[in-house]
Scaffold this active site. Structure first.
Site, short mmCIF file in Angstrom:
data_model
loop_
_atom_site.label_atom_id
_atom_site.label_comp_id
_atom_site.label_asym_id
_atom_site.label_seq_id
_atom_site.Cartn_x
_atom_site.Cartn_y
_atom_site.Cartn_z
N ASP A 21 50.83 35.47 40.05
CA ASP A 21 50.17 35.14 41.31
C ASP A 21 51.19 35.22 42.44
OD1 ASP A 21 48.65 34.04 43.34
OD2 ASP A 21 48.97 31.97 42.66
N ASN A 23 50.14 34.86 45.87
CA ASN A 23 49.73 34.18 47.12
C ASN A 23 49.42 32.70 46.93
OD1 ASN A 23 47.37 34.33 45.75
ND2 ASN A 23 46.22 35.47 47.29
N ASP A 25 47.30 31.06 45.11
CA ASP A 25 45.94 30.52 44.90
C ASP A 25 45.68 30.19 43.43
OD1 ASP A 25 45.66 33.01 43.78
OD2 ASP A 25 43.96 33.64 45.00
N ASP A 29 47.31 38.40 40.69
CA ASP A 29 46.77 39.42 41.59
C ASP A 29 47.49 40.75 41.41
OD1 ASP A 29 49.19 38.82 42.94
OD2 ASP A 29 48.17 37.20 44.02
N ASP A 98 39.47 49.06 33.17
CA ASP A 98 38.37 48.62 32.32
C ASP A 98 37.08 49.10 32.97
OD1 ASP A 98 37.12 46.94 30.30
OD2 ASP A 98 38.94 45.73 30.43
N ASP A 204 34.27 49.07 28.30
CA ASP A 204 33.80 47.77 27.83
C ASP A 204 32.46 47.85 27.10
OD1 ASP A 204 34.05 44.81 28.01
OD2 ASP A 204 32.15 45.03 29.09
N GLU A 262 35.29 50.16 23.49
CA GLU A 262 35.29 48.90 22.72
C GLU A 262 34.01 48.86 21.90
OE1 GLU A 262 35.10 44.09 23.34
OE2 GLU A 262 33.85 45.46 24.47
N HIS A 339 42.21 39.99 25.32
CA HIS A 339 41.83 38.78 26.05
C HIS A 339 40.63 38.06 25.43
CE1 HIS A 339 39.36 42.09 27.24
NE2 HIS A 339 38.47 41.24 27.70
N ASP A 340 40.07 38.59 24.36
CA ASP A 340 38.92 37.96 23.70
C ASP A 340 39.29 37.30 22.38
OD1 ASP A 340 37.18 38.86 25.68
OD2 ASP A 340 36.78 40.74 24.63
C1 NOJ Z 1 33.98 42.64 26.19
C2 NOJ Z 1 35.04 42.06 27.07
O1 NOJ Z 1 36.29 42.29 26.46
C3 NOJ Z 1 34.72 40.59 27.21
O2 NOJ Z 1 35.78 39.86 27.80
C4 NOJ Z 1 33.45 40.45 27.99
O3 NOJ Z 1 33.04 39.10 28.01
C5 NOJ Z 1 32.32 41.27 27.36
N1 NOJ Z 1 32.73 42.57 26.90
C6 NOJ Z 1 31.22 41.49 28.36
O4 NOJ Z 1 31.59 42.43 29.30
#
Ligand code: NOJ
Length: 563
Positions: A21, A23, A25, A29, A98, A204, A262, A339-340
């Protein structure tokens, strides 16, 4: 097989919200990513994938897009995006974005129009259906299909008295890919970014673009009042491959770009060929989840109790099934997490006693498998799952939807244990840059709490330590991309060694010139692994050792003598 530049890359995934980050907040970014480009280049990676930074109400941290053509002010401006692409290219780093094609935000002007009336020209860009009535006259969704984020995959909209389909959150209506104009609009948008200079996309939720358009109920057995998690109703359906071929011909065929779709947990290695076969009109690679879902990282709460013990045979056979299933047919991406998913050192390693050694071992496996490796930001320093002590510390939309229903079933403590192992927030905490307040991520209040171990686990500490996880990742990236073993590590064949060994993941990479062996102990104890060590030299390892007894989480990369 024709060699392609993207086969010779190591990717680095950036979750912009949590990276840096500038700035104050509390949200990362694009200028923050620009500031860290020298660091990224120092890793040796030559490709970055940046998670969504488009305009968005941020219900799902940017996967709910309200304007594909602009940057959300939280992340910066379009000029920042252009500058980021330019500066990355100056350093020899390609940039992929993405591409979110399955849904938009409900605040996207297309949806605002679509929901306004049944006659609107964009009505058919989304999926609208009438509800049903039960015997008592109560209104029910059009069918019994579940959404990925709890409840029905339909949401009622009062304006026109119909339901719209949304397989993720209520604020993420699914697009109707049967509509020609919609498909054209998506192709235009992808071209616009490619013309701006991006080098491709991670695409995605691509498995879900086509739905079973009969919209008949699933026959899956579910308890009354529950919805059926019958993902086949909107995953990997034949019609999808027509859309992909068209997208390929209209867009991808005209650019020297790379695409990684994905496909999640629904597709198997045979279906991967339909998406990304070397001779298929589709993508270049597809991410599957099969190896990320072990050790309670996904699924029911029952699986997240107690100490983790990796089923090593199952894990390596999962890799083998994909690698051999794809060999010569599909180029694979390799990754431990994104990130999931939870942090890999907390999932398959030891985040405490053997933190350094186990994180290095996992890096060694990732960077020596066939395919294009993707490192997730923070993995290179061994960032761990969260240590939060309240359910309220979590913020993911999936958690927000899950907690109210979980509270009716299980204790607060059980929910917390489950989230600390399985929540997507585990991977979304601020990047740990140094040991200053908020780990050097922000001068403000971070959008998610920093993990408590940042004083020990951070970039600055590790940059100055030749023995660190970070230094090992750098060495492994060099080995893969620039050493005399480059060819065999990238293009060589793969074969498990002692595939039924219960503790060790070992394999051979070989071609006509070289043979490399990777041996990785997945246990927190010494184990025996016998091969003819005299025939090999050690190329890289995380423990000074030799012979057949391996220390906890030890790995060795060996090269055949005379090879
Ligand atoms: C897969 C993404 O990696 C995830 O973070 C997102 O919640 C879902 N697709 C919906 O776009």
């Amino acid at each position: 097989m024709k060699k392609q530049w993207w086969m010779e890359t190591v990717g680095y995934q950036i979750y912009p919200r949590s990276y840096k980050d500038t700035n104050g907040d509390g949200i990362g970014d694009l200028p923050g990513i620009i500031e860290k480009l020298d660091y990224i280049a120092s890793l040796g990676v030559n490709l970055i994938w940046i998670c969504p930074f488009y305009q968005s109400p941020m219900d799902d941290n940017g996967y709910d897009v309200s304007d594909f053509y602009d940057v959300d002010p939280l992340f910066g401006t379009l000029e920042d995006a252009k500058e980021l692409i330019r500066q990355a290219h100056d350093r020899g780093i390609r940039v992929i974005l993405d591409l979110v094609m399955n849904q938009t935000s409900d605040e996207h002007p297309w949806f605002v129009e679509s929901r306004s009336s049944k006659e609107n020209s964009k009505r058919d860009w989304y999926i609208w259906r009438d509800g049903k009535k039960d015997r008592k006259g109560n209104l029910l969704p059009p069918n019994n299909w579940a959404s990925f984020f709890e409840g029905s995959c339909w949401n009622y909209d009062e304006t026109t008295g119909q339901y719209y389909m949304k397989i993720f959150s209520n604020k993420m209506p699914d697009l109707n890919w049967e509509n020609d104009e919609l498909r054209k609009a998506m192709a235009e948008m992808a071209k616009w970014w490619l013309d701006l200079g991006v080098d491709g996309f991670r695409v995605d939720a691509i498995a879900h673009l086509a739905k079973d358009i009969t919209f008949r109920n699933s026959k899956m057995n579910v308890e009354p009042g529950h919805f059926a998690p019958d993902w086949r109703k909107f995953s990997n359906r034949d019609r999808l491959f027509d859309y992909l071929a068209e997208f390929h011909d209209d867009v991808l065929a005209h650019y020297d770009c790379v695409t990684v779709g994905e496909v999640g947990g629904g597709a198997n290695e045979k279906e991967a060929e339909r998406y990304a076969g070397l001779n298929t009109k589709g993508f270049n690679m597809v991410f599957n989840f099969d190896h990320c879902w072990k050790n309670g990282a996904f699924g029911d709460e029952g699986r997240t109790v107690g100490k983790l013990t990796t089923d090593v045979i199952d894990l390596k056979k999962t890799f083998e099934r994909w690698i051999l299933g794809c060999e010569g047919k599909v180029w694979m991406p390799q990754y431990w997490l994104n990130h999931d998913h939870p942090r890999v050192v907390s999932q398959y390693g030891d985040p405490d006693e053997y933190h350094r050694i186990s994180a290095q071992m996992l890096g060694a496996v990732l960077l020596t498998l066939p395919g294009t490796p993707f490192i997730y930001n923070g993995e290179e320093i061994g960032m761990t799952n969260v240590d939060y002590d309240s359910v309220d510390d979590f913020n993911d939309v999936w958690v927000r939807n899950y907690v109210p229903s979980a509270r009716k079933r299980i204790s607060e403590e059980r929910i917390l244990t489950h989230l600390r192992r399985a929540s997507r927030d585990n991977a979304r905490t601020p990047m740990q840059w140094d040991d200053s307040e908020n780990a050097g991520f922000t001068t403000g209040k971070p959008h998610l709490k920093v993990v408590g171990n940042y004083k020990k686990i951070n970039v600055r500490n590790q940059e100055n330590d030749d023995e660190s996880v970070l230094s090992m990742y750098k060495r492994l990236i060099q080995l893969r991309l620039h050493s005399d073993l480059k060819d065999v590590l990238i293009y060589g064949k793969f074969e498990l060694i002692q595939d039924n060994h219960p503790d060790v993941f070992a394999y051979r990479r070989y071609d006509e010139k070289n043979e490399v062996i990777i041996i990785a102990n997945f246990r927190d104890r010494n184990v025996i692994f016998e091969i003819d060590y005299d025939s090999y030299d050690i190329v890289c390892s995380n423990v000074k050792n030799s012979g057949c007894e391996f220390m906890p989480y030890e790995f060795r990369i060996l090269k055949a003598k005379g090879g």
